[in-house]
Scaffold this motif. Structure first.
Motif, PDB file in Angstrom:
ATOM      1  N   GLY A  29       2.517  66.275  16.504  1.00  0.00           N
ATOM      2  CA  GLY A  29       2.706  67.760  15.623  1.00  0.00           C
ATOM      3  C   GLY A  29       2.196  69.093  16.328  1.00  0.00           C
ATOM      4  O   GLY A  29       2.566  70.036  15.840  1.00  0.00           O
ATOM      5  N   LEU A  30       1.299  68.783  17.358  1.00  0.00           N
ATOM      6  CA  LEU A  30       1.050  70.332  17.839  1.00  0.00           C
ATOM      7  C   LEU A  30       2.183  70.752  18.518  1.00  0.00           C
ATOM      8  O   LEU A  30       3.042  69.978  19.040  1.00  0.00           O
ATOM      9  CB  LEU A  30      -0.378  69.988  18.768  1.00  0.00           C
ATOM     10  CG  LEU A  30      -1.578  69.791  18.013  1.00  0.00           C
ATOM     11  CD1 LEU A  30      -2.662  69.613  19.021  1.00  0.00           C
ATOM     12  CD2 LEU A  30      -1.902  71.084  17.048  1.00  0.00           C
ATOM     13  N   ASP A  31       2.143  72.129  19.152  1.00  0.00           N
ATOM     14  CA  ASP A  31       3.343  72.427  19.822  1.00  0.00           C
ATOM     15  C   ASP A  31       2.944  73.310  21.124  1.00  0.00           C
ATOM     16  O   ASP A  31       3.583  74.000  21.717  1.00  0.00           O
ATOM     17  CB  ASP A  31       4.109  73.722  18.976  1.00  0.00           C
ATOM     18  CG  ASP A  31       3.143  74.762  18.582  1.00  0.00           C
ATOM     19  OD1 ASP A  31       1.947  74.555  18.952  1.00  0.00           O
ATOM     20  OD2 ASP A  31       3.455  75.688  18.128  1.00  0.00           O
ATOM     21  N   HIS A  32       1.918  72.972  21.672  1.00  0.00           N
ATOM     22  CA  HIS A  32       1.225  73.472  23.031  1.00  0.00           C
ATOM     23  C   HIS A  32       0.494  72.340  23.898  1.00  0.00           C
ATOM     24  O   HIS A  32       0.173  71.455  23.314  1.00  0.00           O
ATOM     25  CB  HIS A  32       0.483  74.562  22.807  1.00  0.00           C
ATOM     26  CG  HIS A  32      -0.708  74.575  21.866  1.00  0.00           C
ATOM     27  ND1 HIS A  32      -0.868  74.624  20.566  1.00  0.00           N
ATOM     28  CD2 HIS A  32      -1.999  74.142  22.319  1.00  0.00           C
ATOM     29  CE1 HIS A  32      -2.004  74.095  20.166  1.00  0.00           C
ATOM     30  NE2 HIS A  32      -2.886  74.168  21.314  1.00  0.00           N
ATOM     31  N   GLN A  74       9.592  70.615  37.634  1.00  0.00           N
ATOM     32  CA  GLN A  74       8.981  71.831  37.872  1.00  0.00           C
ATOM     33  C   GLN A  74       8.282  72.712  37.121  1.00  0.00           C
ATOM     34  O   GLN A  74       7.184  72.900  37.372  1.00  0.00           O
ATOM     35  CB  GLN A  74      10.343  72.748  38.542  1.00  0.00           C
ATOM     36  CG  GLN A  74      10.783  72.631  39.653  1.00  0.00           C
ATOM     37  CD  GLN A  74      11.748  73.591  40.192  1.00  0.00           C
ATOM     38  OE1 GLN A  74      12.595  73.899  39.425  1.00  0.00           O
ATOM     39  NE2 GLN A  74      11.635  73.920  41.558  1.00  0.00           N
ATOM     40  N   ALA A  75       8.537  72.411  35.856  1.00  0.00           N
ATOM     41  CA  ALA A  75       7.656  73.072  34.727  1.00  0.00           C
ATOM     42  C   ALA A  75       6.429  72.209  34.741  1.00  0.00           C
ATOM     43  O   ALA A  75       5.613  72.919  34.432  1.00  0.00           O
ATOM     44  CB  ALA A  75       8.539  73.124  33.438  1.00  0.00           C
ATOM     45  N   GLY A  76       6.540  71.004  34.872  1.00  0.00           N
ATOM     46  CA  GLY A  76       5.415  70.184  34.887  1.00  0.00           C
ATOM     47  C   GLY A  76       4.482  70.691  35.886  1.00  0.00           C
ATOM     48  O   GLY A  76       3.181  70.867  35.733  1.00  0.00           O
ATOM     49  N   ASP A  77       5.085  70.717  36.954  1.00  0.00           N
ATOM     50  CA  ASP A  77       4.105  71.523  38.269  1.00  0.00           C
ATOM     51  C   ASP A  77       3.411  72.771  37.895  1.00  0.00           C
ATOM     52  O   ASP A  77       2.416  72.592  38.176  1.00  0.00           O
ATOM     53  CB  ASP A  77       5.025  71.801  39.606  1.00  0.00           C
ATOM     54  CG  ASP A  77       5.300  70.291  40.195  1.00  0.00           C
ATOM     55  OD1 ASP A  77       4.683  69.164  39.739  1.00  0.00           O
ATOM     56  OD2 ASP A  77       6.043  70.224  40.956  1.00  0.00           O
ATOM     57  N   MET A  78       4.350  73.537  37.325  1.00  0.00           N
ATOM     58  CA  MET A  78       3.815  74.871  36.950  1.00  0.00           C
ATOM     59  C   MET A  78       2.634  74.854  35.754  1.00  0.00           C
ATOM     60  O   MET A  78       1.623  75.394  35.795  1.00  0.00           O
ATOM     61  CB  MET A  78       4.846  75.607  36.266  1.00  0.00           C
ATOM     62  CG  MET A  78       4.369  77.043  35.867  1.00  0.00           C
ATOM     63  SD  MET A  78       3.724  77.788  37.317  1.00  0.00           S
ATOM     64  CE  MET A  78       5.021  78.090  38.412  1.00  0.00           C
ATOM     65  N   GLU A  94       3.827  75.962  25.749  1.00  0.00           N
ATOM     66  CA  GLU A  94       4.769  75.362  24.782  1.00  0.00           C
ATOM     67  C   GLU A  94       5.019  73.926  25.156  1.00  0.00           C
ATOM     68  O   GLU A  94       5.412  73.603  26.171  1.00  0.00           O
ATOM     69  CB  GLU A  94       5.988  75.975  24.986  1.00  0.00           C
ATOM     70  CG  GLU A  94       7.030  75.642  23.646  1.00  0.00           C
ATOM     71  CD  GLU A  94       8.172  76.097  23.568  1.00  0.00           C
ATOM     72  OE1 GLU A  94       8.658  77.484  23.479  1.00  0.00           O
ATOM     73  OE2 GLU A  94       9.107  75.471  23.815  1.00  0.00           O
ATOM     74  N   HIS A  95       4.691  72.989  24.261  1.00  0.00           N
ATOM     75  CA  HIS A  95       4.919  71.664  24.349  1.00  0.00           C
ATOM     76  C   HIS A  95       5.557  71.228  22.822  1.00  0.00           C
ATOM     77  O   HIS A  95       4.507  70.353  22.144  1.00  0.00           O
ATOM     78  CB  HIS A  95       3.696  70.848  24.891  1.00  0.00           C
ATOM     79  CG  HIS A  95       4.025  69.281  25.176  1.00  0.00           C
ATOM     80  ND1 HIS A  95       5.251  68.825  24.906  1.00  0.00           N
ATOM     81  CD2 HIS A  95       3.213  68.383  25.640  1.00  0.00           C
ATOM     82  CE1 HIS A  95       5.155  67.563  25.157  1.00  0.00           C
ATOM     83  NE2 HIS A  95       3.924  67.474  25.777  1.00  0.00           N
ATOM     84  N   ALA A 123       5.890  63.362  28.193  1.00  0.00           N
ATOM     85  CA  ALA A 123       6.955  63.864  27.251  1.00  0.00           C
ATOM     86  C   ALA A 123       7.305  65.310  27.959  1.00  0.00           C
ATOM     87  O   ALA A 123       8.321  65.780  27.762  1.00  0.00           O
ATOM     88  CB  ALA A 123       6.390  63.861  25.592  1.00  0.00           C
ATOM     89  N   TYR A 124       6.008  66.163  28.249  1.00  0.00           N
ATOM     90  CA  TYR A 124       6.274  67.436  28.758  1.00  0.00           C
ATOM     91  C   TYR A 124       7.479  67.517  30.040  1.00  0.00           C
ATOM     92  O   TYR A 124       8.369  68.182  30.001  1.00  0.00           O
ATOM     93  CB  TYR A 124       5.094  67.914  29.187  1.00  0.00           C
ATOM     94  CG  TYR A 124       5.077  69.548  29.639  1.00  0.00           C
ATOM     95  CD1 TYR A 124       4.865  70.344  28.570  1.00  0.00           C
ATOM     96  CD2 TYR A 124       5.518  69.806  30.803  1.00  0.00           C
ATOM     97  CE1 TYR A 124       5.006  71.693  28.889  1.00  0.00           C
ATOM     98  CE2 TYR A 124       5.446  71.299  31.160  1.00  0.00           C
ATOM     99  CZ  TYR A 124       5.380  72.172  30.223  1.00  0.00           C
ATOM    100  OH  TYR A 124       5.483  73.463  30.534  1.00  0.00           O
TER     101      TYR A 124
END
Ligand code: GTP
Length: 395
Positions: A347-350, A279-283, A340-341, A271-272
């Motif tokens: 329900g969590l956001d990270h 690219q954000a996934g790699d980071m 941030e996720h 989902a992330y």
């Protein structure tokens, strides 16, 4: 010999093969290692050869044979003493190298002084035996051609001067002697020049080989590092993990000391990726890996990328309490990254991780593969129970 420093470029086939100043200590070590025993042997042989001439003296110049015996005996005792002192206590290769030429000058001077006191009619013929001095001066030299040249000039001056003095009014006799002597001088100088050159050449090619070996070694290490490191996160890769797990397992079989394995997986990473991009996934993977390495920085364990968004950590711990403590710290540190996720369904956001962990001496574990399977099962269980948590195998 220690591995020498990089000598920088040098001529490989020059006429002089000068040793760069920076390599001088390494060159001296090389000579000590490769030429010391030769120099010692040739000094001893020359000393005994010099002494053996008492027999020739007795036959050719019997009137001074007794004096010759005394002089040669005294000189050989001094000579052997010098050889002992230089080869036993001195580290100077130049001294070892030039000892024989220096002894040679002294022997030449004393031999001619003896001959001057003889009335034997064979003296003019016997003078030709002085050729041995110039040969001995040059044949043994391995380090300094300049030194050999200087001693050769001194010996030649002594020989030619004394031959002149012993042939009063006979310039032809002196000329004949010189004509025989000079080719011997050139020949022996040529031999000492090529010998000293060969030693320098051998040393420089030895340096070149050592430099190549050092480069190869460095390259090899770099390759090994690359072959065992994950390109994205810079932690160990799957290959390194497999090898380390087997090595830990065989060590624990030998010394009985337990270790622990944990498998950590980023929660809802698909989902992330889907929402924040690859690219954000790699980071995110990099940050999680860095956080793990940072948390394990006191040498308690080593992190590896097991595959995809899954990490494996091998820990040097032997109790469940220690293991639980470290795992909770790992989970806490990843959560503290606060990546941030907002697209996870719980329900969590990270970003968080779930962990399955076990000690190597856990009841159901019989092999490294068992341990891996056990942690995998526990990781699945942690996911099933709601993620962002650890499931530990009972001790
Ligand atoms: N950006 C990035 N994504 C990767 C990489 N390797 C694997 N992934 C992604 O990681 C995701 C793993 O997803 P899943 O195995 O479904 O697991 P998940 O979404 O994390 O769900 P749970 O594990 O059940 O919490 C996939 O979308 C892969 O494409 C990588 O090197 N970079």
């Amino acid at each position: 010999m220690n591995a020498p420093e990089d000598p920088g470029p040098h001529r490989s086939g020059g006429w002089t093969q000068a040793i760069p100043t920076g390599l001088q200590p390494a060159f001296e070590d090389y000579v000590r290692k490769h030429c010391r025993s030769f120099l010692l042997a040739i000094n001893l042989i020359a000393a005994f050869a010099y002494f053996s001439y008492v027999i020739a003296d007795a036959l050719v110049v019997p009137d001074i044979a007794m004096t010759s015996l005394w002089v040669r005996s005294i000189l050989i005792v001094i000579g052997l003493g010098n050889i002992f002192l230089v080869f036993r206590y001195s580290r100077s290769v130049l001294l070892m190298d030039q000892l024989m030429p220096i002894h040679d000058i002294i022997s030449t001077v004393t031999w001619f002084e003896l001959l001057k006191h003889s009335q034997s009619p064979d003296v003019p013929t016997y003078l030709y035996a002085s050729m041995i001095f110039i040969v001995l001066c040059n044949l043994g030299v391995r380090v300094s051609f300049k030194g050999a040249l200087a001693c050769s000039l001194a010996i030649s001056a002594v020989i030619l001067g004394n031959v002149w003095a012993l042939h009063p009014g006979d310039p032809k006799g002196v000329m004949v002697f010189a004509l025989v002597y000079l080719p011997v001088l050139w020949f022996s100088l040529f031999i000492s020049w090529t010998n000293t050159l060969s030693v320098r050449r051998a040393f420089l090619s030895d340096v070149e080989v050592r430099c190549q070996q050092a480069e190869l070694f460095e390259l090899n290490q770099r390759l090994q590092e690359l072959a065992s490191t994950d390109g994205l996160t810079r932690v160990g890769n799957r290959r390194a993990f497999d090898a380390q797990l087997l090595s830990n397992w065989s060590r624990t079989q030998q010394n009985g000391r337990a270790f622990a394995l944990l498998l950590a997986d980023i929660d809802f990473f698909k989902a992330y990726n889907d929402h924040y991009g690859h690219q954000a996934g790699d980071m995110c993977l990099k940050q999680v890996a860095y956080s793990m390495v940072h948390t394990l920085r006191h040498g308690q364990g080593k992190a590896f990328r097991y595959g995809g968004e899954e990490f494996a950590v091998l820990l040097q711990v032997s109790t469940l309490e220690e293991l639980r403590h470290i795992v909770e710290r790992l989970i806490g540190q990843v959560a503290a990254l606060n990546i941030e996720h907002r697209h996870r369904p719980d329900g969590l956001d990270h970003v968080t991780i779930s962990v399955g962990a076990s000690l190597s001496r856990s009841a159901e574990v019989r092999s490294a593969q068992d341990l891996l399977a056990c942690c995998d099962r526990l990781l699945y269980q942690a996911k099933q129970q709601g993620r962002n948590q650890v499931c530990l195998a009972p001790g």
